[in-house]
Design a protein around this motif. Sequence first.
Motif, mmCIF file in Angstrom:
data_model
loop_
_atom_site.group_PDB
_atom_site.id
_atom_site.type_symbol
_atom_site.label_atom_id
_atom_site.label_comp_id
_atom_site.label_asym_id
_atom_site.label_seq_id
_atom_site.Cartn_x
_atom_site.Cartn_y
_atom_site.Cartn_z
ATOM 1 N N ARG A 226 -19.651 -24.013 -41.234
ATOM 2 C CA ARG A 226 -20.874 -23.411 -40.683
ATOM 3 C C ARG A 226 -21.399 -24.226 -39.518
ATOM 4 N NH1 ARG A 226 -21.844 -22.221 -46.165
ATOM 5 N NH2 ARG A 226 -23.076 -24.118 -46.467
ATOM 6 N N ALA A 227 -21.333 -25.565 -39.636
ATOM 7 C CA ALA A 227 -21.798 -26.422 -38.534
ATOM 8 C C ALA A 227 -20.944 -26.207 -37.282
ATOM 9 C CB ALA A 227 -21.748 -27.887 -38.972
ATOM 10 N N LEU A 228 -19.650 -26.075 -37.451
ATOM 11 C CA LEU A 228 -18.768 -25.831 -36.304
ATOM 12 C C LEU A 228 -19.004 -24.440 -35.710
ATOM 13 C CD1 LEU A 228 -15.392 -27.432 -37.459
ATOM 14 C CD2 LEU A 228 -16.882 -28.211 -35.605
ATOM 15 N N ASP A 229 -19.244 -23.459 -36.574
ATOM 16 C CA ASP A 229 -19.524 -22.113 -36.081
ATOM 17 C C ASP A 229 -20.786 -22.087 -35.219
ATOM 18 O OD1 ASP A 229 -17.297 -21.019 -37.292
ATOM 19 O OD2 ASP A 229 -18.372 -20.396 -39.106
ATOM 20 N N ARG A 231 -21.976 -24.671 -33.500
ATOM 21 C CA ARG A 231 -21.666 -25.374 -32.253
ATOM 22 C C ARG A 231 -20.781 -24.542 -31.334
ATOM 23 N NH1 ARG A 231 -19.703 -30.755 -34.966
ATOM 24 N NH2 ARG A 231 -18.458 -30.951 -33.046
ATOM 25 N N ALA A 232 -20.029 -23.611 -31.921
ATOM 26 C CA ALA A 232 -19.125 -22.794 -31.116
ATOM 27 C C ALA A 232 -19.879 -21.951 -30.096
ATOM 28 C CB ALA A 232 -18.302 -21.893 -32.035
ATOM 29 N N LYS A 233 -21.154 -21.648 -30.369
ATOM 30 C CA LYS A 233 -21.952 -20.867 -29.424
ATOM 31 C C LYS A 233 -22.170 -21.621 -28.113
ATOM 32 C CE LYS A 233 -24.350 -18.492 -33.202
ATOM 33 N NZ LYS A 233 -25.645 -18.263 -33.884
ATOM 34 N N LEU A 234 -22.093 -22.945 -28.183
ATOM 35 C CA LEU A 234 -22.254 -23.770 -26.981
ATOM 36 C C LEU A 234 -20.921 -24.252 -26.444
ATOM 37 C CD1 LEU A 234 -25.285 -25.944 -28.206
ATOM 38 C CD2 LEU A 234 -25.351 -23.902 -26.766
ATOM 39 N N GLY A 235 -19.876 -23.976 -27.197
ATOM 40 C CA GLY A 235 -18.545 -24.402 -26.780
ATOM 41 C C GLY A 235 -18.038 -25.554 -27.619
ATOM 42 N N LEU A 236 -16.784 -25.445 -28.068
ATOM 43 C CA LEU A 236 -16.181 -26.473 -28.907
ATOM 44 C C LEU A 236 -15.173 -27.288 -28.113
ATOM 45 C CD1 LEU A 236 -15.446 -24.466 -32.190
ATOM 46 C CD2 LEU A 236 -17.303 -26.092 -31.809
#
Length: 409
Positions: A226-229, A231-236
Motif C-alpha cells: 500500500r505504501a508503494l502504491d 508513492r507510485a502516484k508521484l513516480g517510483l
Amino acid sequence: AIKRSTAGDEHYESAIAMGNLAGLYDENQRPDEALRLLEQSLAILNKTLGADHPNVAIGLANLASHFHRKGDHARALPLYQRALRIATMAAYPELIREMQGHLRKTHAGLKQPDLAIFFGKQAVNTMQTMRGRSLDLAKDLQQSLLKRNADHYRALADLLIEAGRLAEAQQVLSMLKEEEFFEFIRRDIPADPRATRLSWTPAEAGFAAEQERIGSALAGLATEKRALDLRAKLGLSEADRIRLTTLQGELAELGQQNGALLENLARQLPAAQKRLAEAERRNQDRLAANLREQLASLSEGTALLHYLVLGDRVRIMLTTRGKLVAREASMPEGELFRQLVEFRLAVQDPNGKPLSLARKLHDLLIAPVTTDLAAAKVHTLLISLDGALRYIPFTALHDGQTYLVERYA
C-alpha cells in the motif's frame, strides 16, 4: 438514485448504496433483485477500489450472506474465505472478527461442527485481543464493545456444548463474565483475565499456528505494498518497481498457501478431532477395566458405576463383587450437555439454585440403578465417567431428599 446521479453509475459510493438496497430486497423476499444488485455492486467495488480493498471484503460478505440466507452455504463459503483473506491483509480486526464469525455460521450450516468451532474460536480470540487493547478506555465503552459482540461467544459456546466439549464451553462463557469477576474478585491478580485467549486442542493447534503465520505475513506485505502504491502516484524508482513486482509475487504465493491450508483444514481437522476423542475414550475404558479388577480386593458394599455416553443414550454399568448389570437412560445428546453446563454454572454461582437441575440429572444418571444399589447393600461408589459427565460434581446430585454424597461414600 442520488448516488448514481451525483457520483456516477460506477462509483464505489453507488456500489455501497446498491449493497444496502440489496439487503432490503433480501429481507423482503425479493432474492432475484437482491442478487442482481449484489453482483453489480461487487463488480464496481473490484473495479474502482481494487481486489484487496476492505470494502470489497464487505461486498463479498454481502453476496455470501445472500446465499447463506437461501441455505446455499457451499456458494457462500469461498466468498467468506476470500473476504477473510482481504480483511487479514488490511489488518482490520473488526472485519477479521466478522468474517471469522461468518465462517463459523457457514460451516455450522454445512454440518461441519469441528470447522465451525475452529473459526468460532478464532472470532472470539480476535475479540479478546480487541478487548485487551480497549482496557484503557472508559468502562462503559469496554462493556459496550463486549455487549455488541456477545453473540460470537454464545454461538461458540453452543457449538462446543453440542459437541460435548464442556470445559471449552465454560471457558468461553466465563469470558462474558470476566469484567464482573475482575471487578469484584480478581483485582489483585497480576494478569488481566479480560484479555485471555482460548486454547487450541492438539488437533487444532497446528492449523491455528500456520494460519497466524500466513496472516501476519500477508498483513506485513500488504502494508508495504500500500505504501508503494501511494508513492507510485508521484513516480517510483527502479528499485521500488522491482520491489513492487516482488511483493505481488509474494502475496500471490501466500494466497496459494492460505488456500491450501483451508483445504487441509477441511479435510484433516474433523478426522484429527475424532482420533482425539477416540483416544480419550480408550483411556477411560482402560481406567474402568483397572477399577473393575481392583473391586475384587475391596470390601463388601463397594460398587463401580461405569458410564458411557452414546448419542442419545447413556449406558450405566454397575459392577459389584457379585455381579455386573447394565442399565440405560435416554436423552437427546445436546440436551444432556446443556443440562450438565447449566448444573455446573448453577453450582458455582453463590446465588444459584441448582436443586432442580441436580434432581433431573439424578433421575437420569443414578435412578436407573438405585434398586440395584440397594439390593447389593452398597455404601461406597467408585465412578468412572465418560466424556462430558466428568464435568459435574456427582456428589451434588439430589434425589429430592438428600444429596448423593449423603447416601454413599
